[in-house]
Design an enzyme around this catalytic site. Structure first.
Site, PDB file in Angstrom:
ATOM      1  N   GLY A  40     -36.684  31.392  -8.480  1.00  0.00           N
ATOM      2  CA  GLY A  40     -37.575  32.392  -7.911  1.00  0.00           C
ATOM      3  C   GLY A  40     -37.152  33.763  -8.374  1.00  0.00           C
ATOM      4  CG  ASP A  70     -37.275  39.732   3.800  1.00  0.00           C
ATOM      5  OD1 ASP A  70     -38.480  39.730   4.128  1.00  0.00           O
ATOM      6  OD2 ASP A  70     -36.899  39.814   2.620  1.00  0.00           O
TER       7      ASP A  70
END
Length: 475
Positions: A107, A260
């Protein structure tokens, strides 16, 4: 090329300071060089960018930073030209440290990208590598953001978003320090060690620097992927409850909050040996530390919201900076209409009409919302973002606003307030009294939870039917 080499040299010096003349340190930095050279093409194609990663701070950097990084990778700032003899030599040296290293990132986002690798001893690791020039570019982006917001404010005086710049200046340096991220990961793992369903990757400090972080490799399905959970026999409601427990504990009890929790950072996986479902918490760069006074006011506000005690909702909303906008503040925290807040947010789930009403009002009250965000303590801003992300996960799993989530919050609030009160009391009698009150309140919650379980289960329906039959038979 010279600039990128300088970055790598700086990182090598940092590792060598920690490890002396360790050959492993030198190889780790060569790894960073190779990864930068081989993976730039993937970022350039935007193939692995996670749109969820672009939060408030990163929106302003998204286009400019990605363009600069991509250009650097593809032109003269590559530390090692792809396909050159130096490239092949470096790749062979890295094999001494790794059995395998995947060039394609798992990612990539605006700050870094992650690669999967296997060490010589067989351990599978995740290697997080910060993009070149992010450190230098970020300060320019913050300055640009500040100028743009000042210009917009001159045109639209009601536009109150200068707090974005303040938060960016405070949080971005912390996110760019991967050693800080590693410390956060270890702290939260220790803090929540009693939750056996939580997994946090172990950090390999001997191979980590401020820009390169090596950690235990963990994988699973994203926490909002209901289909994945159903395929793997994972209880969706259990995951939602456990996620609520984690965040209630972080917010109300510990005051140290992972801010987050988008689905890419929260994974789920069923353990083949035990059959238990684990929650894997990733990306520990952004945390909010809550002051004791803020945490107590926030606890008491949520207690008031759950009990629909409007006087206390007003009192603690004002203490948290909402002023006369406390009804709007309560609606923003709960994502419920003012009518539902007055009635009790645990009394009924969100209806489709209420959801439409909330969305339309959000646009209508934008000036008031910006004013409110400008007035509340800075600690509140990341909590609001965290609440929204968690609510999005619950919505995707169809477990939004379940009674169990409010019960878990109530437990944590009671424990947090009682602990605080005991710490401030010098009387043994008073401390015992606080503990008894705490125990009674927790017992009442457990009893109510049992009632809800009986009400929703077949056994409970059978018992209720039996009692009703006995009642009518008697008369």
């Amino acid at each position: 090329m010279a600039e990128c080499s300088a970055i790598l040299k700086e990182e090598s010096h940092r590792l060598l300071d920690c490890l002396g003349s360790s050959v492993m340190a030198r190889r780790a930095l060569k790894l960073a060089s190779l990864a930068a050279a081989t993976s730039g093409i993937y970022l350039y194609g935007n193939k692995f960018l996670d749109p969820n990663d672009f939060g408030v701070v990163r929106v302003g950097r998204a286009i400019a930073t990605t363009a600069v990084i991509s250009y650097d990778y593809l032109t003269s700032l590559r530390s090692v030209p792809y396909g050159s003899e130096e490239y092949d030599s470096l790749k062979s040296q890295i094999k001494e440290l790794f059995l395998s290293f995947e060039d394609t990132p798992l990612g990539a986002a605006s700050l870094a990208q992650v690669h999967k690798a296997v060490l010589q001893d067989g351990r599978t690791v995740a290697v997080k590598i910060q993009h070149p020039k992010v450190q230098a570019q970020s300060s320019k982006d913050i300055l640009l953001m500040e100028v743009l917001l000042l210009v917009v404010k001159q045109i639209f005086p009601d536009f109150e978003f200068m707090w974005l710049v303040e938060e960016a200046k405070k949080n971005l340096p912390l996110e760019l320090d991967f050693l800080n991220e590693g410390r956060n990961a270890e702290k939260v793992a220790h803090m929540l060690r009693n939750f056996d369903f939580l997994k946090v990757p172990r950090i390999y400090w001997e191979l980590s620097t401020r820009r390169v972080l090596l950690m235990e490799f963990m994988e699973g399905g994203q926490v909002n992927d209901r289909a994945y959970m159903e395929r793997n026999g994972i209880d969706v409601n259990e995951i939602s409850r456990n996620l609520g427990k984690l965040y209630s504990e972080m917010i109300f009890v510990n005051g140290f909050v992972h801010c987050d929790p988008h689905p890419g950072n929260v994974l789920v996986k069923k353990c083949p040996a035990s059959g238990k479902a684990h929650i894997i918490l990733l990306d520990h760069g952004l945390y909010q530390v809550l002051s004791e006074s803020f945490r107590m006011d926030y606890c008491r506000l949520w207690q008031a919201l759950i009990k629909a005690d409007m006087k206390r909702v007003q009192k603690y909303s004002r203490r948290l900076g909402a002023g006369d906008l406390y009804p709007l503040f309560a609606c923003m925290l709960t994502a419920r209409s003012w009518e539902s807040v007055n009635r009790g947010i645990d009394r009924s789930p969100v209806s489709a009409s209420e959801d439409v009403e909330i969305r339309s009002n959000a646009a209508a009250y934008l000036p008031q919302i910006t004013q409110l965000l400008n007035n509340v303590p800075r600690q509140m801003l990341l909590l609001l973002k965290t609440n929204d992300l968690l609510r999005g996960i619950e919505s995707a799993l169809h477990t939004r606003a379940s009674a169990s989530s409010f019960l878990n919050m109530s437990r944590c609030c009671i424990r947090a307030v009682s602990t605080y009160q005991r710490s401030k009391s010098h009387s043994l009698y008073r401390r015992v009294q606080i503990s008894l009150t705490e125990g009674l309140s927790l017992w009442q919650i457990n009893l109510y939870e049992l009632f809800l379980w009986l009400k929703g289960s077949r056994l409970g329906n059978w018992v209720i039917a039996l009692l009703s039959w006995m009642h009518h038979s008697t008369y």
